[in-house]
Enzyme design. Structure first.
Site, PDB file in Angstrom:
ATOM      1  N   CYS A  87       0.856  -1.185   0.000  1.00  0.00           N
ATOM      2  CA  CYS A  87       0.000   0.000   0.000  1.00  0.00           C
ATOM      3  C   CYS A  87       0.890   1.233   0.000  1.00  0.00           C
ATOM      4  O   CYS A  87       1.922   1.279   0.658  1.00  0.00           O
ATOM      5  CB  CYS A  87      -0.960  -0.007   1.193  1.00  0.00           C
ATOM      6  SG  CYS A  87      -0.383   0.862   2.646  1.00  0.00           S
ATOM      7  N   GLU A  88       0.490   2.209  -0.784  1.00  0.00           N
ATOM      8  CA  GLU A  88       1.364   3.369  -0.946  1.00  0.00           C
ATOM      9  C   GLU A  88       1.284   4.334   0.237  1.00  0.00           C
ATOM     10  O   GLU A  88       2.076   5.257   0.332  1.00  0.00           O
ATOM     11  CB  GLU A  88       1.063   4.096  -2.255  1.00  0.00           C
ATOM     12  CG  GLU A  88      -0.265   4.814  -2.307  1.00  0.00           C
ATOM     13  CD  GLU A  88      -0.492   5.470  -3.669  1.00  0.00           C
ATOM     14  OE1 GLU A  88       0.197   5.117  -4.639  1.00  0.00           O
ATOM     15  OE2 GLU A  88      -1.364   6.339  -3.739  1.00  0.00           O
ATOM     16  N   HIS A  89       0.348   4.118   1.138  1.00  0.00           N
ATOM     17  CA  HIS A  89       0.238   5.017   2.288  1.00  0.00           C
ATOM     18  C   HIS A  89       1.143   4.602   3.428  1.00  0.00           C
ATOM     19  O   HIS A  89       1.622   5.440   4.182  1.00  0.00           O
ATOM     20  CB  HIS A  89      -1.214   5.077   2.778  1.00  0.00           C
ATOM     21  CG  HIS A  89      -2.170   5.495   1.703  1.00  0.00           C
ATOM     22  ND1 HIS A  89      -3.300   4.780   1.372  1.00  0.00           N
ATOM     23  CD2 HIS A  89      -2.121   6.537   0.843  1.00  0.00           C
ATOM     24  CE1 HIS A  89      -3.917   5.383   0.363  1.00  0.00           C
ATOM     25  NE2 HIS A  89      -3.220   6.446   0.021  1.00  0.00           N
ATOM     26  N   HIS A  90       1.354   3.304   3.589  1.00  0.00           N
ATOM     27  CA  HIS A  90       2.158   2.818   4.717  1.00  0.00           C
ATOM     28  C   HIS A  90       3.321   1.943   4.276  1.00  0.00           C
ATOM     29  O   HIS A  90       4.134   1.543   5.091  1.00  0.00           O
ATOM     30  CB  HIS A  90       1.272   2.017   5.680  1.00  0.00           C
ATOM     31  CG  HIS A  90       0.078   2.776   6.174  1.00  0.00           C
ATOM     32  ND1 HIS A  90      -1.154   2.731   5.548  1.00  0.00           N
ATOM     33  CD2 HIS A  90      -0.066   3.628   7.213  1.00  0.00           C
ATOM     34  CE1 HIS A  90      -2.000   3.521   6.180  1.00  0.00           C
ATOM     35  NE2 HIS A  90      -1.369   4.073   7.199  1.00  0.00           N
ATOM     36  N   GLN A 128      -5.389  -0.388  -3.914  1.00  0.00           N
ATOM     37  CA  GLN A 128      -6.060  -1.528  -4.547  1.00  0.00           C
ATOM     38  C   GLN A 128      -6.969  -1.094  -5.705  1.00  0.00           C
ATOM     39  O   GLN A 128      -7.052  -1.781  -6.726  1.00  0.00           O
ATOM     40  CB  GLN A 128      -6.863  -2.290  -3.474  1.00  0.00           C
ATOM     41  CG  GLN A 128      -7.434  -3.605  -3.982  1.00  0.00           C
ATOM     42  CD  GLN A 128      -8.178  -4.371  -2.901  1.00  0.00           C
ATOM     43  OE1 GLN A 128      -7.816  -4.304  -1.723  1.00  0.00           O
ATOM     44  NE2 GLN A 128      -9.209  -5.095  -3.285  1.00  0.00           N
ATOM     45  N   HIS A 156      -5.338  -6.087   3.945  1.00  0.00           N
ATOM     46  CA  HIS A 156      -4.326  -5.036   4.072  1.00  0.00           C
ATOM     47  C   HIS A 156      -3.675  -5.075   5.453  1.00  0.00           C
ATOM     48  O   HIS A 156      -4.345  -4.850   6.464  1.00  0.00           O
ATOM     49  CB  HIS A 156      -4.972  -3.666   3.845  1.00  0.00           C
ATOM     50  CG  HIS A 156      -5.426  -3.461   2.428  1.00  0.00           C
ATOM     51  ND1 HIS A 156      -4.834  -2.542   1.596  1.00  0.00           N
ATOM     52  CD2 HIS A 156      -6.395  -4.082   1.700  1.00  0.00           C
ATOM     53  CE1 HIS A 156      -5.430  -2.592   0.402  1.00  0.00           C
ATOM     54  NE2 HIS A 156      -6.379  -3.519   0.444  1.00  0.00           N
ATOM     55  N   CYS A 158      -1.698  -2.997   6.730  1.00  0.00           N
ATOM     56  CA  CYS A 158      -1.680  -1.678   7.399  1.00  0.00           C
ATOM     57  C   CYS A 158      -2.923  -1.511   8.261  1.00  0.00           C
ATOM     58  O   CYS A 158      -2.885  -0.817   9.269  1.00  0.00           O
ATOM     59  CB  CYS A 158      -1.527  -0.537   6.386  1.00  0.00           C
ATOM     60  SG  CYS A 158      -2.897  -0.354   5.239  1.00  0.00           S
TER      61      CYS A 158
END
Ligand SMILES: [Zn+2]
Length: 198
Positions: A87-90, A128, A156, A158
């Site tokens: 995931c690009e956030h975490h 996703q 996920h 995260c």
């Protein structure tokens, strides 16, 4: 996989990443010099390079390398493609299965190429929803089929590890184009992918 090894382990990149991860370990309050952690920064650097190797790959090229003329117009489904992404956030993993279908319009590709396309886009920093659409578009743009459908079911870390979400909940995303925008075609596809082998 048709990538060059030097694309993944570009040495200056590995060295720079290694230094960064050494600092990260220090900032987290650990001792990067203790025996168990000595090689960890380099291992993490190399692992991250592998997990993001999709940036060096071209999904369109992969499909075009095995594109065959074929007069079939039946739905082709590749089900349960294993998927691992970040995931690009975490920058934590999300993982699950992708189900891909298309209705050819004169052109087909090898079934393994569909799985490769999933790999190319999942080995990047992702959300996703975008991953789902990118897989659909790559097939649409190369094979020009009558329709494409992609469904991804994933968990996920995260959310799971940070306790944001109930442990076992799964996120489902989908993207439909062409014939799959019709209710009947879409239902047939969804029925076929939900029929589990026992
Ligand atoms: Zn996240």
């Amino acid at each position: 996989m048709a990538y060059k090894k030097e694309d993944i382990y570009d040495e200056p990149v590995t060295d720079a990443l290694t230094q960064h991860y050494k600092q990260v370990i220090e900032q987290l309050g650990e001792d990067p010099e203790r025996e168990g952690l000595m090689k960890t920064p380099e291992r993490v650097a190399k692992a991250m390079q592998v997990l993001t190797q999709g940036y060096h790959m071209d999904a369109h090229e992969i499909i075009n390398s095995a594109k065959f003329h074929e007069d079939v117009s039946e739905m082709i489904i590749v089900k349960d493609i294993e998927l691992y992404s970040l995931c690009e956030h975490h920058m934590l993993p999300f993982f699950g299965r992708a189900h891909v279908a298309y209705i050819p319009n004169g052109w087909i590709t090898g079934l393994s190429k569909i799985a490769r396309v999933v790999d190319v886009y999942s080995h990047r920093l992702q959300v996703q929803e975008r991953l789902t659409v990118q897989i659909m578009n790559a097939i649409k743009e190369t094979l020009n089929p009558l329709g494409v459908a992609v469904v991804i079911e994933a968990k996920h870390l995260c959310m799971m590890m940070r306790g944001v979400q109930k442990q076992n909940s799964e996120t489902t995303t989908s993207a439909f184009d062409g014939e799959f925008q019709k209710n009947s075609t879409r239902s047939e596809f969804l029925k076929l992918i939900s029929a589990r082998l026992s």
